[in-house]
Design an enzyme around this catalytic site. Structure first.
Site, short mmCIF file in Angstrom:
data_model
loop_
_atom_site.label_atom_id
_atom_site.label_comp_id
_atom_site.label_asym_id
_atom_site.label_seq_id
_atom_site.Cartn_x
_atom_site.Cartn_y
_atom_site.Cartn_z
CD GLU A 1 4.52 0.79 7.12
OE1 GLU A 1 5.22 0.96 7.66
OE2 GLU A 1 3.80 1.39 6.06
CG ASP B 1 0.01 0.29 2.48
OD1 ASP B 1 0.75 -0.48 2.56
OD2 ASP B 1 -0.66 1.06 3.58
#
Length: 407
Positions: free
Chosen positions: A177, A84
């Site tokens: 994350e 991400d």
């Protein structure tokens, strides 16, 4: 060393929008991360020679293995990066490649923005190198697609050069994350390594095994609204309570006024009306005692305000998010010392400093796999001025290759 596919691979990855969503209740938080794992990473992992490539639906990780090819190299080492990107526009990423950067300002596409050494003096560290920048309308996504590209390139190189002896390697690319939830469901048993590294750091030489300990704070302020013309002695303005609460936090303990091992309170959001208001904070510190003291201060402040009001109008919710992984890793410094030795072998000066943030390695370390962090190359991450040096990415691949060859 020059790796022919590294730049092309990185650009292919960053063009895919994998922005995470902090308000989502799913894992991964966005479907784009699932699609990236299954449609981009999985077939490529299989094509470059990783075995047992599988996607774990319960946590959003795509995992693969490169078996050892030398009996005397008995370690099992993991490398982890996240899919991400941060909370900034990631739609339509159009990277610019600057060959042989000569210094001076870099024009970011047609956006009107300039990447300037006056604002970002670290640009002067990259004279003569190949830089990848944004076009000024998005972030770049080097955090952490540079890490994914580096790990994939290292695996590809080992498979193409089978005479290079290496230990068993496991790789994992995971979600979310950036919103702090990606490693919550990390599957330690499935990963099954002696230790691991997140390849999620910044400039050349970063090697980190200390993170913040982190908590989230939500505060609700309950007011009482009456007509302002007759409000004296009756109105309780919830927004004013929120302001009073914030103003009683130490003014020097803010991100913009701290560095090194200093912790902080960081106001993320404040909204509301006279009747009801809310604010959100993150709390960060390195040492257990000071982390606990910060949380205790919040509890005492809320109690003090409620005592003064004569009723509970300040309601707090504190949640620990992750802890300083130093507590785990310092019990056995093998992964840190190994990476340090490899960097020194490659004439890279290790920069061993605390991370003023967290990584997935923070949580994974407390799950039983010590997981320090090594550099991936990104600079100015999370915004339009993000850039990465191809040469630094190549050296990150060199470090990964060096680690897996060490006895």
């Amino acid at each position: 060393m020059v790796y022919n596919n590294l730049l092309e691979r990185f650009i292919k990855y960053v063009k895919v929008n994998t922005r995470s969503n902090p308000t989502s209740q799913t894992t991964p938080s966005t479907q784009s991360q699932v699609d990236f794992a299954l449609q981009v990473l999985k077939p490529e992992m299989e094509a470059i020679g990783l075995e047992d490539v599988h996607y774990l639906e319960h946590n959003g990780y795509i995992v693969g293995t490169l078996p050892a090819n030398a009996q005397h190299l008995t370690r099992k080492i993991g490398f982890i990066s996240h899919m991400d990107t941060a909370d900034f526009n990631a739609e339509g990423i159009n990277p610019q490649v600057i060959d042989n950067y000569e210094g001076g300002n870099i024009t970011l596409g047609q956006s009107g923005y300039l990447l300037k050494p006056d604002d970002f003096p670290q640009l002067n560290n990259y004279l003569g190198q190949t830089l990848v920048t944004t076009d000024g309308t998005t972030l770049l996504g080097a955090d952490d697609k540079s890490g994914i590209a580096e790990i994939m390139t290292a695996i590809e190189f080992l498979v193409a050069n089978p005479t290079i002896e290496h230990c068993e390697i496991r790789v994992a690319f995971g979600p979310d994350e950036e919103i702090g939830t990606g490693a919550n469901k990390f599957d330690v048993e499935d990963f099954n390594v002696d230790f691991a590294y997140t390849v999620d750091g910044g400039p050349l030489g970063e090697l980190q095994y200390e993170t913040f300990s982190a908590a989230g704070l939500d505060v609700q302020f309950l007011g009482r609204n009456v007509h302002p013309g007759t409000a004296k002695g009756q109105m309780i303005n919830a927004l004013q309570l929120a302001i009073d609460f914030h103003n009683q936090l130490p003014e020097t303990d803010r991100p913009e006024k701290t560095d090194g091992y200093q912790g902080f309170y960081h106001l993320l959001d404040l909204s509301g009306t006279v009747e009801e208001a809310s604010s959100s904070y993150i709390i960060r510190d390195f040492e257990d005692d000071s982390f606990k003291s910060r949380k205790a201060f919040i509890e005492q402040l809320a109690q003090k305000m409620n005592d003064e009001l004569g009723e509970n109008r300040v309601v707090i919710s504190l949640q620990d998010q992750y802890y300083n992984m130093k507590k785990v890793i310092e019990k056995d410094m093998t992964p840190v010392n190994l990476a340090k030795e490899v960097m020194e072998d490659l004439d890279i000066k290790p920069i061993i400093e605390p991370i003023r943030g967290g990584t997935d390695g923070s949580k994974i370390s407390f799950m039983g796999i010590p997981t320090p962090n090594i550099f991936a190359g990104g600079e100015n991450m999370h915004g339009r001025f993000e850039f990465v040096s191809l040469e630094t990415m190549e050296k990150a691949v060199d470090v990964i290759l060096g680690i897996v060859q060490k006895p």
